[in-house]
Design an enzyme around this catalytic site. Structure first.
Site, PDB file in Angstrom:
ATOM      1  N   GLU A   1      -0.814  21.695  10.433  1.00  0.00           N
ATOM      2  CA  GLU A   1      -1.633  20.614   9.909  1.00  0.00           C
ATOM      3  C   GLU A   1      -2.899  21.173   9.267  1.00  0.00           C
ATOM      4  OE1 GLU A   1      -1.255  17.594   9.324  1.00  0.00           O
ATOM      5  OE2 GLU A   1       0.257  16.710  10.635  1.00  0.00           O
TER       6      GLU A   1
ATOM      7  N   ILE B   1       0.459   8.750   2.587  1.00  0.00           N
ATOM      8  CA  ILE B   1       1.266   9.941   2.839  1.00  0.00           C
ATOM      9  C   ILE B   1       1.276  10.198   4.341  1.00  0.00           C
ATOM     10  CG2 ILE B   1       1.544  12.410   2.381  1.00  0.00           C
ATOM     11  CD1 ILE B   1       0.015  11.981  -0.241  1.00  0.00           C
ATOM     12  N   HIS B   2       2.453  10.374   4.915  1.00  0.00           N
ATOM     13  CA  HIS B   2       2.606  10.632   6.346  1.00  0.00           C
ATOM     14  C   HIS B   2       3.575  11.801   6.537  1.00  0.00           C
ATOM     15  CE1 HIS B   2       0.796   6.720   7.671  1.00  0.00           C
ATOM     16  NE2 HIS B   2       1.164   6.383   6.451  1.00  0.00           N
ATOM     17  N   ARG B   3       3.487  12.438   7.691  1.00  0.00           N
ATOM     18  CA  ARG B   3       4.471  13.491   7.968  1.00  0.00           C
ATOM     19  C   ARG B   3       5.753  12.837   8.476  1.00  0.00           C
ATOM     20  NH1 ARG B   3       1.460  16.187  13.128  1.00  0.00           N
ATOM     21  NH2 ARG B   3       2.814  15.437  14.798  1.00  0.00           N
TER      22      ARG B   3
ATOM     23  N   GLU C   1      -3.483   1.456  -3.372  1.00  0.00           N
ATOM     24  CA  GLU C   1      -4.001   2.681  -3.981  1.00  0.00           C
ATOM     25  C   GLU C   1      -3.254   3.092  -5.249  1.00  0.00           C
ATOM     26  OE1 GLU C   1      -4.043   2.352  -0.686  1.00  0.00           O
ATOM     27  OE2 GLU C   1      -5.952   3.146   0.056  1.00  0.00           O
TER      28      GLU C   1
ATOM     29  N   ASP D   1       0.845  -1.191   0.000  1.00  0.00           N
ATOM     30  CA  ASP D   1       0.000   0.000   0.000  1.00  0.00           C
ATOM     31  C   ASP D   1       0.880   1.241   0.000  1.00  0.00           C
ATOM     32  OD1 ASP D   1      -2.284   1.488  -0.026  1.00  0.00           O
ATOM     33  OD2 ASP D   1      -2.735   1.249   2.096  1.00  0.00           O
TER      34      ASP D   1
END
Length: 495
Positions: free
Chosen positions: A291, A171-173, A235, A168
């Site tokens: 954020e 998107i992460h920080r 995805e 998979d």
């Protein structure tokens, strides 16, 4: 104006397309500091979203002279306009949710190409080489002077389930913590968190690649969430469906994982089991980064750690970044949200939901405007059922506004008009307290209200701004004569 000449397959072709369309991209050769200054500039140029005013919607921006990074450029705001996303995905802005819905229903799985054909590996830097420092290799900006450190905000994180082999992308920080370490923030429930927990349970590191600067279709498709894309759904196959061509992957050089073959940068690394790091250990500000709700997120005391093994990139790479609360986040998160709502409601009541807009003020996550058509008396009440389904389609949704077919859901003034003329608070408001939402909403804490049991619990609300079916004849908007305005103002309408 034709925009069909350039086929978008990666970041560079996306940039070339925008260069052919006036007002969609600007460049500067003025030197910019990636520490706070770059984002400070773009706030005024085109950030929009929930960014503190003054801000505006505007073009994407390419910085060609980045302090400390002679060979790299930085692009920001590529997706910070719904019109621009439509241009890059080759569809009308108001049809983007439908495009994504169709792509999710007709996925095309990614394929793997040989290493010698992967442009992402034109230049290779191994972490065990003298002088290796990810902070010098990648011009990752800080959004504000309070940030915990430089952040990679547009990294396509790719990993696989050690038990099933399912892969998979999300998107992460990612905060750069040292020359070869990054912290990774997980919102509970993300698929990669499940993969990481499984590996950690067995005391094993989780191989992970982070691809930066890719086809915008990948960036939008990566933001789908359950139930539309359940665990095990890759995805990248949505991006393949959008382009009608499989996304190309390549085997990494130092870990057993794949990466996006035409990315500008790829970071190869491992999530180390049972190791945690304080997100702001280098700054001690107590802050992470801005954020999507418009506030700076608090630094997390313990985050999983990625040990970097290598960085590969294209020649003269382009770093892509985003301001957390900008319109860019609205589009990346919101358009898949729209698709998920359209899919679920269409299954339950075909033809009733005409469109959905994940509103900018909610960062693409907290608010949705549903355009619903009542055709017969028995449709009364179904509009509220559609709102309940929307909450099921996207669990982080907080507010739903329902409007009739004669109201443009993408026009906030039109939606507010409906709120003011087709809504009575005591009969048209539905409260759903005590429901899990998103932990980054600062109002969702026990300190805000004793009724809130714990952080991330919210009262979800439906604002039904539709006319009762039996009164529709009394709420007809003023009818104007249909004319061809281009005869009188060709400079405005003959574009």
């Amino acid at each position: 104006m034709s925009t069909t000449k350039i086929k978008v397959t990666d970041l560079r072709s996306a940039v070339e397309l925008l260069k052919t369309i006036p007002g969609q991209l600007i460049e500067t050769n003025e030197q910019v500091n990636p520490h706070a200054e770059l984002s400070g500039v773009y706030r005024h140029v085109g950030a929009g979203g929930t960014v503190k005013r003054p801000t505006q919607s505007g073009p994407a921006m390419m910085f060609n002279n980045v302090k400390g990074h002679e060979e790299a450029r930085v692009i920001i705001g590529l997706l910070a306009s719904r019109e621009r996303v439509g241009l890059l995905l080759d569809t009308k802005p108001e049809r983007l949710g439908f495009l994504l819905n169709d792509a999710a229903n007709n996925p095309i799985a990614p394929v793997t190409i040989s290493n010698d054909k992967a442009r992402a590996q034109e230049v290779v830097h191994y972490a065990d080489e003298p002088g290796f420092d990810i902070r010098k290799l990648i011009p990752a900006p800080t959004n504000t002077e309070e940030d915990a450190g430089p952040y990679i905000t547009m990294g396509m994180c790719y990993a696989s389930d050690s038990e099933t082999g399912d892969s998979d992308v999300t998107i992460h920080r990612l905060c750069l913590q040292s020359k070869d370490e990054m912290s990774m923030y997980f919102v509970p429930g993300r698929h990669l968190e499940v993969f990481r927990e499984k590996a950690e349970k067995h005391g094993k590191p989780l191989p992970i690649s982070i691809s930066i600067g890719v086809d915008p279709a990948i960036e939008i498709g990566a933001c789908f969430e359950p139930p539309t894309t359940p665990l095990g759904f890759n995805e990248l196959s949505i991006a393949g469906a959008i382009r009608k061509e499989a996304v190309e992957l390549v085997s990494c050089l130092t870990i057993d994982e794949k990466a996006i073959a035409n990315a500008e940068y790829v970071i190869e690394g491992e999530l180390i089991p049972n190791v945690r790091v304080r997100e702001d250990q280098n700054t001690n500000t107590g802050k992470a980064m801005p954020e999507f709700p418009g506030y700076t997120g608090p630094a997390v005391a313990e985050l999983p750690l990625i040990k970097v093994k290598a960085v590969t990139h294209r020649k003269n790479p382009i770093m892509q970044t985003v301001i957390g609360p900008s319109e860019e986040h609205v589009n990346m998160a919101g358009i898949p949200t729209e698709a998920s709502i359209l899919q679920m409601v269409e299954k339950a009541m075909p033809g009733k939901l005409l469109n959905v807009y994940a509103h900018s003020s909610g960062g693409g996550k907290y608010m949705a405007v549903l355009q619903f058509k009542k055709s017969q008396p028995s449709d009364e009440g179904r509009q509220r059922q559609a709102a309940l389904l929307a909450f099921s389609a996207f669990s982080e949704l907080k507010h739903v506004i329902i409007v009739d077919e004669d109201v443009d859901p993408f026009d906030s003034n039109d939606v507010m008009w409906a709120l003011n003329t087709r809504y009575q608070g005591d009969v048209d408001t539905v409260f759903i307290p005590g429901v899990r939402c998103h932990p980054l909403d600062p109002s969702q804490t026990p300190a805000y209200s004793p009724s809130i049991q714990e952080k991330g619990i919210s009262c979800k609300v439906i604002f039904d701004c539709t006319v009762p079916f039996h009164l529709k004849g009394e709420f007809k908007r003023a009818e104007f004569k249909e004319v061809d305005p281009s005869r009188f103002a060709p400079e405005l309408f003959n574009k």
